[in-house]
Design a protein around this motif. Sequence first.
Motif, PDB file in Angstrom:
ATOM      1  N   ASP A 348       0.808  -1.218   0.000  1.00 32.40           N
ATOM      2  CA  ASP A 348       0.000   0.000   0.000  1.00 32.40           C
ATOM      3  C   ASP A 348       0.841   1.268   0.000  1.00 32.40           C
ATOM      4  O   ASP A 348       0.319   2.343  -0.329  1.00 32.40           O
ATOM      5  N   ASP A 349       2.102   1.170   0.402  1.00 30.23           N
ATOM      6  CA  ASP A 349       2.964   2.354   0.462  1.00 30.23           C
ATOM      7  C   ASP A 349       4.406   1.905   0.225  1.00 30.23           C
ATOM      8  O   ASP A 349       5.012   1.265   1.095  1.00 30.23           O
ATOM      9  N   PRO A 350       5.003   2.218  -0.927  1.00 28.95           N
ATOM     10  CA  PRO A 350       6.373   1.754  -1.209  1.00 28.95           C
ATOM     11  C   PRO A 350       7.425   2.361  -0.295  1.00 28.95           C
ATOM     12  O   PRO A 350       8.554   1.859  -0.243  1.00 28.95           O
ATOM     13  N   ASN A 351       7.081   3.419   0.441  1.00 31.23           N
ATOM     14  CA  ASN A 351       8.022   4.021   1.377  1.00 31.23           C
ATOM     15  C   ASN A 351       7.970   3.362   2.756  1.00 31.23           C
ATOM     16  O   ASN A 351       8.647   3.816   3.681  1.00 31.23           O
ATOM     17  N   LYS A 352       7.182   2.303   2.881  1.00 32.17           N
ATOM     18  CA  LYS A 352       7.104   1.558   4.134  1.00 32.17           C
ATOM     19  C   LYS A 352       7.483   0.108   3.868  1.00 32.17           C
ATOM     20  O   LYS A 352       7.543  -0.348   2.731  1.00 32.17           O
ATOM     21  N   THR A 353       7.726  -0.623   4.967  1.00 29.33           N
ATOM     22  CA  THR A 353       8.172  -2.013   4.882  1.00 29.33           C
ATOM     23  C   THR A 353       7.220  -2.899   5.663  1.00 29.33           C
ATOM     24  O   THR A 353       6.802  -2.549   6.776  1.00 29.33           O
ATOM     25  N   ARG A 354       6.904  -4.049   5.084  1.00 28.82           N
ATOM     26  CA  ARG A 354       6.058  -5.025   5.762  1.00 28.82           C
ATOM     27  C   ARG A 354       6.919  -6.201   6.217  1.00 28.82           C
ATOM     28  O   ARG A 354       7.705  -6.744   5.434  1.00 28.82           O
ATOM     29  N   ILE A 355       6.775  -6.596   7.478  1.00 27.64           N
ATOM     30  CA  ILE A 355       7.478  -7.751   8.028  1.00 27.64           C
ATOM     31  C   ILE A 355       6.439  -8.805   8.391  1.00 27.64           C
ATOM     32  O   ILE A 355       5.524  -8.541   9.170  1.00 27.64           O
TER      33      ILE A 355
END
Length: 478
Positions: A348-355
């Motif tokens: 949803d947001d390329p400037n964030k990271t999902r773990i």
Amino acid sequence: HQPSALPPKREEETPPANKKKGRRKISPKPKPPKASNPKKKQSPENMSNILLDETMLELRGMREEIVALREELRAVQERLRQERSEEEAAVEGRGPPRWGRGRQEKERESSEEERERQPLESEPEPEPEPEISPKAPKKKGPREKRKHFEQIGRDVERWARDILFEEEDGTTLTKAGDGWKEIPCNKFMKKKFNGDGRSEVYLKWIPDSRDEKDIDSISAAANAKKVQTYPCLKCYTTIDAPLHRVCSFLSDESTVPMYNELVVEHAEVEEISPNSKITWCQCPKILIVKPRDFVTYCSHRWLGDGTQVLVNQACEHEDRPGVMLEGQGDVCRAFALRGANFISKDPDDPNKTRITMLSHANPGGGLPQWAMNTAVNAVVQVEPFKFFHRINESVCNYYRQDDEGSSETTSSPSSGSQPSPPRTSPAAFPGRSDRPAGIAHLGFTCFWPNGGGLQAEAEGGGAARSSAANRCPSPPPS
């Protein structure tokens, strides 16, 4: 004439007024107490009071058992510590310490005199030695060992994907259902560690998830008596930083104290390949569980979309034997049975990271089931949420100066970081990436600051582009 003679009237006998009838006076029988009607329903208030009383009694009994167990373990540890110090002194030829030399010599002399007086008595049996982890199997050649662990890495990743993702596309997350229970953050810690609800945690108790050939003999014997189940966590969170920064931050072992206080010591035991290794780490005492150490195989690779896949499985190594039962040493062996971490861009947001994390562990030590349940239920409501909160907070603070527009520097590393040992550059190996990778978990620590992970092909065809453009710049000087 004479009147006819009539029979005289019979006079009715009337009892005297003051004389009672001749009946024996019988004392009345005491009435039995009214028995409570079992069919009568208890009121909700009475039922709640009864349940509360029973719960308090059980808790009080558990507390007494814990206190007794703690005292017993403390006495055993103290005795083992004294014996170990005496053995070390004897091996080194130093003899007993100066401050205890006279007392120990007197005790030795008195014991010898008693043996002379009683020569017929049998010698005392030696105390059993602490049970340690089974020796590692016969050493394999480097190529055979590498193939064995590479197969383990593939098996663990396949196992994790089946639990974490839908089968159709391999990216849609699977959360609740199939026995997984969502765990809320502790209400006293929620505002601090998960106030925005960015992290989700699910728990399920399952048996040892490793293949039978990879399970050590002691755990296999315990499972043969009774099928043991151990806690397995799957977690989802979002980090407010780009993927390359998160990966660079987590690959630096000097940043571990910033986000994981459950790792007090760690070391690399053996490198299997440029993207895999066997590691050792130790955690402190957690509630009623004494300090634990872990020996774990770790491996990582990169998918075509830039996702970092990091897997782990418990193993044994001849250089790091462990104490298997509680009370036989200061630190007991635990097992990070299996686990996986998928670190990717937030869709949803390329400037964030999902773990996305999956972790299955056995606290070891032969803990009873009630003690394991008590510790897990208390820890799982706090530690995962705190872990992800500190990663998010630390990454943002780590690069805050750079976000404010300051110039990036590449000459000086962060204070306290240790230079990595010299290794062959990953660029020398075809199909490998130089992007940094790694993380410090409860159960394992692994770091590849210079990269080395296998790089999968991009979806558009051909090898994925080099990671030099995506590599995170060095942090600003502190």
